[in-house]
Each structure stands twice: as C-alpha cells, then as structure tokens.
Design a protein around this motif. Structure first.
Motif: not given
Length: 219
Positions: A41, A51, A110-111, A114, A132-133, A161, A165, A188
């Motif tokens: 996460h 996602d 994600r974020s 990632a 992701l993002s 993306q 975002d 995002h």
C-alpha cells in the motif's frame, strides 16, 4: 473440470517478523500459479485500496498468486508512514516469505509502496516491478523528481498512472526502459470524475487488463 476446493482459493493471512515490527501478508492463491505478484500500500492507506483489491480479484484466475503486503507501521495501527529507509527495511525482511512458494516474484505497490519496490528490486532479485500511481514528484513540485528511483529499478517495470494524478501525469514521466499505462482521468487513487463518462468499474478494468497483458509478456 472439477470443483476448486475452498482451501485452494480462500485468502490466508501470514504474519512476518521484521526489524521494524510484524508485517502481514494476505495471500490470494492461484490454483496453478506461475508467479507471485506482491503489492504493498501507500503512505495514506492500506490494502483496501481499489487498485490493489481489483488486482487481487482478477489475477488468481490468470495463474498469478497475489500477496497483499501490509507494512509494520500499518499493522501496528499507526496513521503516519515512517521514513523510506524504514519502509525498505520492512520490505527486505519480509521478502523471504514472498519467495517461499518458489515462484518468480513481481515486486509492486502503489505510491510509496511503488517507490519501495523500485528501490529494492535489483538487490532482492525481483522478477519485475509493478508501480501503481508512482509518485514522480510531490504535487505542484515537479522539480522534486523521484525519477532516479524508477529508472534505477533494473528489472522490467510497468507504471500504471492516472491521467490526472497530481503526483505525476503520464506525460511528465521521463524516457526510460519501462512501460507506462494510463487510466484516463484517474487521480492518485484512480478515482475518476463522473463527468468523465468513465465508471470506476471500467477504470479498474483498464488497470487490470494493462497489468495482466504485461504479466503475460514477461519472460
């Protein structure tokens, strides 16, 4: 084809001790897995992100076991993520549990997750990275680029993306040896405005299709 038993498909949770506290992996197994997609996460949420849940629902039927990873700070109930080095330590320490099934592991998240996957992929021997993002820069601060983390992953990488975002629109990403897929109008968290004409279900379908097609092309 015979019925699939509940034991073969039901999620299972595993607690893994790390130097920064206990982490948790929720396994969503494929019946005949060919690889593991381990995704974590971001700094502002957990594995309930739309996602991550979309991938967890879609990929096991395609031969991909999904491992949803909760970093120790999240398991402990804290609301603020620690420094990047601490996140990397937690990821490194739980990595052996992700490789335990004996399958290639695609590292992802994600974020902030990632970023962790990109920073550690080469040293841990990840098969590939799913970002992701990816937060290319803080909102409104394009000069604070994190492109070196993405470009330094050292393994096949897919960035998915949102088109809107604020942490980096697809057109802002630099050239490099990675692929990028866009979820039109997505923010995002891949939420899409109603006026776009794109439903959340359709946005997640675009995301899961992009990821599935990429995974199918990995060597």
């Amino acid at each position: 084809m015979g019925a699939v038993s509940r034991r073969e498909t039901a999620p299972t949770a595993e607690t893994v001790d790390t130097a920064t506290g206990p982490a948790r992996i929720t396994w969503l197994p494929a019946r005949r897995p060919r690889l593991v997609l381990a995704v974590s996460h971001g700094a502002g949420g957990g594995i309930e992100a739309r996602d991550l849940q979309a991938l967890a629902a879609a990929l096991p039927a395609r031969g991909v076991t999904v491992a949803l990873v909760e970093q120790p700070w999240r398991v402990a109930g804290k609301k603020v993520a620690p420094a990047p080095k601490t996140l990397d330590t937690g990821w490194r320490d739980l990595w052996p549990a992700l490789t335990a099934p004996g399958l290639p592991v695609v590292a992802g998240g994600r974020s902030a997750g990632a970023r962790v996957a990109c920073r550690t992929a080469a040293e841990l021997g990840a098969h590939a990275v799913l970002a992701l993002s990816f937060p290319l820069h803080p909102p409104g601060r394009p000069e604070k680029s994190r492109k070196d983390e993405l470009l330094g992953a050292g393994v096949p990488t897919l960035v998915v993306q949102g088109g809107h975002d604020p942490f980096g629109r697809p057109a802002e990403f630099p050239p490099g040896e990675y692929e990028i897929a866009e979820v039109p109008y997505g923010d995002h968290g891949f939420a899409v405005p109603k006026k776009s004409g794109l439903t959340e279900d359709r946005a997640m379908e675009l995301l899961t299709t992009a990821v599935t097609d990429w995974l199918d092309r990995l060597p």
